[in-house]
Design an enzyme around this catalytic site. Structure first.
Site, PDB file in Angstrom:
ATOM      1  N   ARG A 191       0.830  -1.198   0.000  1.00 55.20           N
ATOM      2  CA  ARG A 191       0.000   0.000   0.000  1.00 55.20           C
ATOM      3  C   ARG A 191       0.862   1.244   0.000  1.00 55.20           C
ATOM      4  O   ARG A 191       1.894   1.303   0.679  1.00 55.20           O
ATOM      5  CB  ARG A 191      -0.849   0.062   1.271  1.00 55.20           C
ATOM      6  CG  ARG A 191      -2.236  -0.468   1.138  1.00 55.20           C
ATOM      7  CD  ARG A 191      -3.060   0.248   0.071  1.00 55.20           C
ATOM      8  NE  ARG A 191      -4.286  -0.480  -0.211  1.00 55.20           N
ATOM      9  CZ  ARG A 191      -4.375  -1.485  -1.088  1.00 55.20           C
ATOM     10  NH1 ARG A 191      -3.352  -1.882  -1.813  1.00 55.20           N
ATOM     11  NH2 ARG A 191      -5.533  -2.096  -1.260  1.00 55.20           N
ATOM     12  N   GLU A 249      -2.631   8.117  -5.693  1.00 53.44           N
ATOM     13  CA  GLU A 249      -2.889   7.374  -6.941  1.00 53.44           C
ATOM     14  C   GLU A 249      -4.089   7.966  -7.646  1.00 53.44           C
ATOM     15  O   GLU A 249      -5.045   8.353  -6.954  1.00 53.44           O
ATOM     16  CB  GLU A 249      -3.132   5.893  -6.629  1.00 53.44           C
ATOM     17  CG  GLU A 249      -1.877   5.209  -6.143  1.00 53.44           C
ATOM     18  CD  GLU A 249      -2.052   3.708  -5.867  1.00 53.44           C
ATOM     19  OE1 GLU A 249      -3.117   3.144  -6.202  1.00 53.44           O
ATOM     20  OE2 GLU A 249      -1.132   3.115  -5.311  1.00 53.44           O
ATOM     21  N   HIS A 275       0.152   0.131  -9.726  1.00 50.76           N
ATOM     22  CA  HIS A 275      -0.739  -0.666  -8.848  1.00 50.76           C
ATOM     23  C   HIS A 275      -1.353  -1.857  -9.604  1.00 50.76           C
ATOM     24  O   HIS A 275      -2.575  -2.003  -9.676  1.00 50.76           O
ATOM     25  CB  HIS A 275      -1.839   0.229  -8.261  1.00 50.76           C
ATOM     26  CG  HIS A 275      -2.440  -0.325  -7.008  1.00 50.76           C
ATOM     27  ND1 HIS A 275      -2.940   0.453  -5.995  1.00 50.76           N
ATOM     28  CD2 HIS A 275      -2.624  -1.608  -6.587  1.00 50.76           C
ATOM     29  CE1 HIS A 275      -3.415  -0.304  -5.021  1.00 50.76           C
ATOM     30  NE2 HIS A 275      -3.228  -1.572  -5.362  1.00 50.76           N
TER      31      HIS A 275
HETATM   32  C1  MLT Z   1      -5.618  -5.266  -3.267  1.00 55.15           C
HETATM   33  O1  MLT Z   1      -5.740  -4.673  -2.187  1.00 55.15           O
HETATM   34  O2  MLT Z   1      -6.217  -6.316  -3.502  1.00 55.15           O
HETATM   35  C2  MLT Z   1      -4.691  -4.751  -4.325  1.00 55.15           C
HETATM   36  O3  MLT Z   1      -4.055  -3.605  -3.946  1.00 55.15           O
HETATM   37  C3  MLT Z   1      -5.278  -4.717  -5.682  1.00 55.15           C
HETATM   38  C4  MLT Z   1      -6.165  -3.562  -6.025  1.00 55.15           C
HETATM   39  O4  MLT Z   1      -6.506  -2.727  -5.224  1.00 55.15           O
HETATM   40  O5  MLT Z   1      -6.551  -3.464  -7.174  1.00 55.15           O
END
Ligand code: MLT
Length: 341
Positions: free
Chosen positions: A260, A289, A307
């Site tokens: 994160r 982001e 990401h």
């Molecule tokens: C997640 O928390 O599963 C990943 O960061 C993937 C996303 O957010 O697309």
């Protein structure tokens, strides 16, 4: 006659036909499963402003990824005009974009898909580990600029180096297994994981975050973003990293974050790259982001991806199917398997 006897009348009468908003995309097969179960699916992204004005108030369920933020205000907005939202599905792991407290107070069930993307994130982390130590992104950029950088791009092997995993859950353990197969020594910090798990996997579990930084030339982040982990990777910790592998090779220090944004202090990472304390930084996640014009992008030894650690065909198919079954469970009147509240 037999046919009538075989029908599960109880679940048929309990089933509710729901309107499901999918705001950040979903695998086609999963959409079909939800529709085949008798629900309506609307694939539509809403801006933060539209969400605050109550764009979700005509829906019973919403499925989001990381782009849609279900803040307190958005959840309250969805309850405007007799809003009937009772389900928030996070198609992925991290739920830091959902105010679970507000959801609970408003009778909304929150679910995620905690296992479906593990393999993909493990592979992405290993890809960044290898790519940064062998200058793959830098080499590619130079090639495109017409520079044949054969002499200047001297990499280092992962073998004989120590990898520090901050957070030692499913993804970190998978990375540990792969990195050990490549000859790395594995260290971890995770106050919530029992020592026996780490022992079984030949990983040295530390009681202090700092001692992992002191021992490891490579650090990979695998914890959630919380008040406690915000800017956990800062200048003083980066300065603890040894720069020399257990094999005595001056491999420099390398930092990877596929967990994160916000856990790594990006200013500290930039300073580390500029003063040479960090030989590479690889980020799949950013504090803001979409990350546009981030000053890290100007650094040669920065390797970035937008990401996409969970963005594989396999993970998205698994996530979609799991989310579809959670929605069906919920509207059949059952507590979904991965309910978080
Ligand atoms: C997640 O928390 O599963 C990943 O960061 C993937 C996303 O957010 O697309």
């Amino acid at each position: 006659m037999n046919y009538i006897r075989n029908i599960d009348w109880v679940s048929l009468t309990r089933r509710v036909m729901a309107r499901v908003a999918v705001t950040d995309g979903m695998d086609k097969k999963a959409v079909k499963i939800i529709i085949d179960a008798g629900h309506e699916v609307i694939l539509q992204h809403y801006s933060a402003e539209e969400l605050l004005k109550g764009a979700l108030s005509s829906f019973d369920a919403v499925v989001i990824r990381s782009a849609t933020k279900m803040t307190e205000e958005v959840i309250l907005g969805s309850k405007k005009n007799n809003g009937k939202l009772t389900f928030i599905g996070r198609a992925g792991v991290g739920v830091d974009n959902i105010s679970i407290d507000t959801a609970t107070k408003n009778g909304i069930t929150v679910c995620n898909t905690p296992r479906a993307s593990t393999r993909s994130v493990v592979e992405m982390t290993v890809a960044h580990l290898l790519s940064s130590c062998r200058n793959i992104a830098t080499a590619d950029r130079k090639l495109r600029q017409g520079v044949w950088a054969k002499k200047e791009l001297l990499g280092s092997e992962l073998s004989g180096k120590s990898l520090g995993l901050i957070g030692y859950g499913r993804i970190a353990q998978g990375v540990g297994v792969a990195a050990r197969a490549l000859g790395m020594e594995i260290h971890a910090y995770d106050p919530y994981v029992p020592a026996e798990i780490a022992q079984k996997q030949n990983c040295r579990l530390h009681k202090e975050v700092d001692s992992v930084f002191k021992m490891c030339t490579h650090i990979s982040i695998h914890c959630n973003l919380t008040d406690e982990t915000y800017h956990l990777v800062n200048t003083s910790r980066i300065n603890l990293m040894p720069g020399v592998g257990t094999d005595g090779i001056n491999c420099g220090n390398h930092l990877i974050n596929c967990a994160r944004g916000g856990i790594v202090d990006e200013e500290a990472a930039l300073e580390g790259l500029q003063n040479g304390q960090l030989s590479s930084v690889a980020l799949d996640v950013f504090e803001v982001e979409p990350a546009i014009n981030n000053p890290l992008f100007l650094e040669e030894n920065f390797h970035g991806t937008p990401h996409i650690a969970a963005a594989t065909k396999e993970a998205q198919a698994r996530i979609g199917i799991e989310m579809a079954s959670l929605i069906i469970e919920h509207f059949e009147g059952n507590k979904p398997t991965t309910a978080l509240n």
